[in-house]
Design a protein around this motif. Sequence first.
Motif, mmCIF file in Angstrom:
data_model
loop_
_atom_site.group_PDB
_atom_site.id
_atom_site.type_symbol
_atom_site.label_atom_id
_atom_site.label_comp_id
_atom_site.label_asym_id
_atom_site.label_seq_id
_atom_site.Cartn_x
_atom_site.Cartn_y
_atom_site.Cartn_z
ATOM 1 N N SER A 1 -9.066 7.602 -5.749
ATOM 2 C CA SER A 1 -9.233 6.475 -4.835
ATOM 3 C C SER A 1 -8.931 5.161 -5.504
ATOM 4 C CB SER A 1 -10.666 6.461 -4.282
ATOM 5 O OG SER A 1 -11.601 6.460 -5.338
ATOM 6 N N ASP B 1 -11.485 4.364 0.222
ATOM 7 C CA ASP B 1 -10.859 3.065 -0.035
ATOM 8 C C ASP B 1 -11.876 2.032 -0.517
ATOM 9 O OD1 ASP B 1 -8.230 3.712 0.493
ATOM 10 O OD2 ASP B 1 -8.443 3.388 2.643
ATOM 11 N N ILE C 1 -10.346 -0.668 -2.832
ATOM 12 C CA ILE C 1 -9.322 -1.604 -2.371
ATOM 13 C C ILE C 1 -9.839 -3.031 -2.517
ATOM 14 C CG2 ILE C 1 -8.321 -2.554 -0.240
ATOM 15 C CD1 ILE C 1 -7.436 0.125 0.552
ATOM 16 N N ARG D 1 -2.274 10.248 3.879
ATOM 17 C CA ARG D 1 -3.068 9.457 4.829
ATOM 18 C C ARG D 1 -2.718 9.793 6.281
ATOM 19 N NH1 ARG D 1 -5.832 4.796 2.865
ATOM 20 N NH2 ARG D 1 -5.518 4.410 0.645
ATOM 21 N N ARG E 1 -11.437 6.274 4.744
ATOM 22 C CA ARG E 1 -10.069 5.939 4.340
ATOM 23 C C ARG E 1 -9.240 5.516 5.542
ATOM 24 N NH1 ARG E 1 -5.717 9.648 1.533
ATOM 25 N NH2 ARG E 1 -5.152 8.398 -0.287
ATOM 26 N N SER F 1 -4.845 4.610 -5.461
ATOM 27 C CA SER F 1 -4.036 4.749 -4.258
ATOM 28 C C SER F 1 -3.371 3.442 -3.868
ATOM 29 C CB SER F 1 -4.895 5.255 -3.089
ATOM 30 O OG SER F 1 -5.956 4.361 -2.841
ATOM 31 N N HIS G 1 -13.238 -3.351 2.276
ATOM 32 C CA HIS G 1 -13.931 -2.152 1.825
ATOM 33 C C HIS G 1 -14.623 -1.464 3.007
ATOM 34 C CE1 HIS G 1 -13.372 -3.780 -2.193
ATOM 35 N NE2 HIS G 1 -13.983 -4.885 -1.823
ATOM 36 N N LEU H 1 0.868 -1.170 0.000
ATOM 37 C CA LEU H 1 0.000 0.000 0.000
ATOM 38 C C LEU H 1 0.906 1.221 0.000
ATOM 39 C CD1 LEU H 1 -2.863 1.214 0.220
ATOM 40 C CD2 LEU H 1 -2.587 1.155 2.695
#
Length: 201
Positions: free
Chosen positions: A158, A50, A53, A36, A141, A161, A134, A30
């Motif tokens: 998003s 996120d 993700i 962040r 986030r 990232s 998620h 990540l």
Amino acid sequence: MARRSIRWVVLWICYVVVENENPCSDYKNLTLSGDRNPQCPYDKNNDKCDLYIKENWFRPQDDQGNFPAMSAQCVPPSSCGSLYPIWLNGPHPSDHDGVVNITACISTHADCCEHEHTMQVMNCSIYYVYYLVHPITCPARYCFESDLPCPTSTTWTSSTSVMPSNTTDSDNASHVRCSKYKVAVTALFTLTFALVVQTPL
């Protein structure tokens, strides 16, 4: 006798497969650029969430090669570059704890832990790995305690990232684990067939 032998073989194969699963080597990176950080404010013109993700084990790493830990205390809303920051409501595990479950909180203007879910975390000596899922709302986030300054401008979205497309050691580890699964399954069928053939009717 043959059935008992088959049962022990199956248990042994399952044990080997489980032991080969190691989040400390089977993860995705990540990539963090400083936005962040809990000190980084929310920009309503650049919502970050996120939601995109893909659920997996992740190792956070910043641009300087450091491995920031996830924030483990209440983070106020409109932080970490997002309206609803996500933080760990509990201490990180030690390096001999293995995989532990810790509550992850979503901070809102109504409550510092208005929404929560269980997160898996593992201490890998020099870094932590987190099983990220998620968020149940957006823009939410995950927050990390990076020393990098907040970016003055960014072109991130998003969906970009997380950088899963680059091949890393962790991707190679995934291929190795898949190969171990195939070997284990093949061995299971081979041993089972051999034991059945040798068993008198």
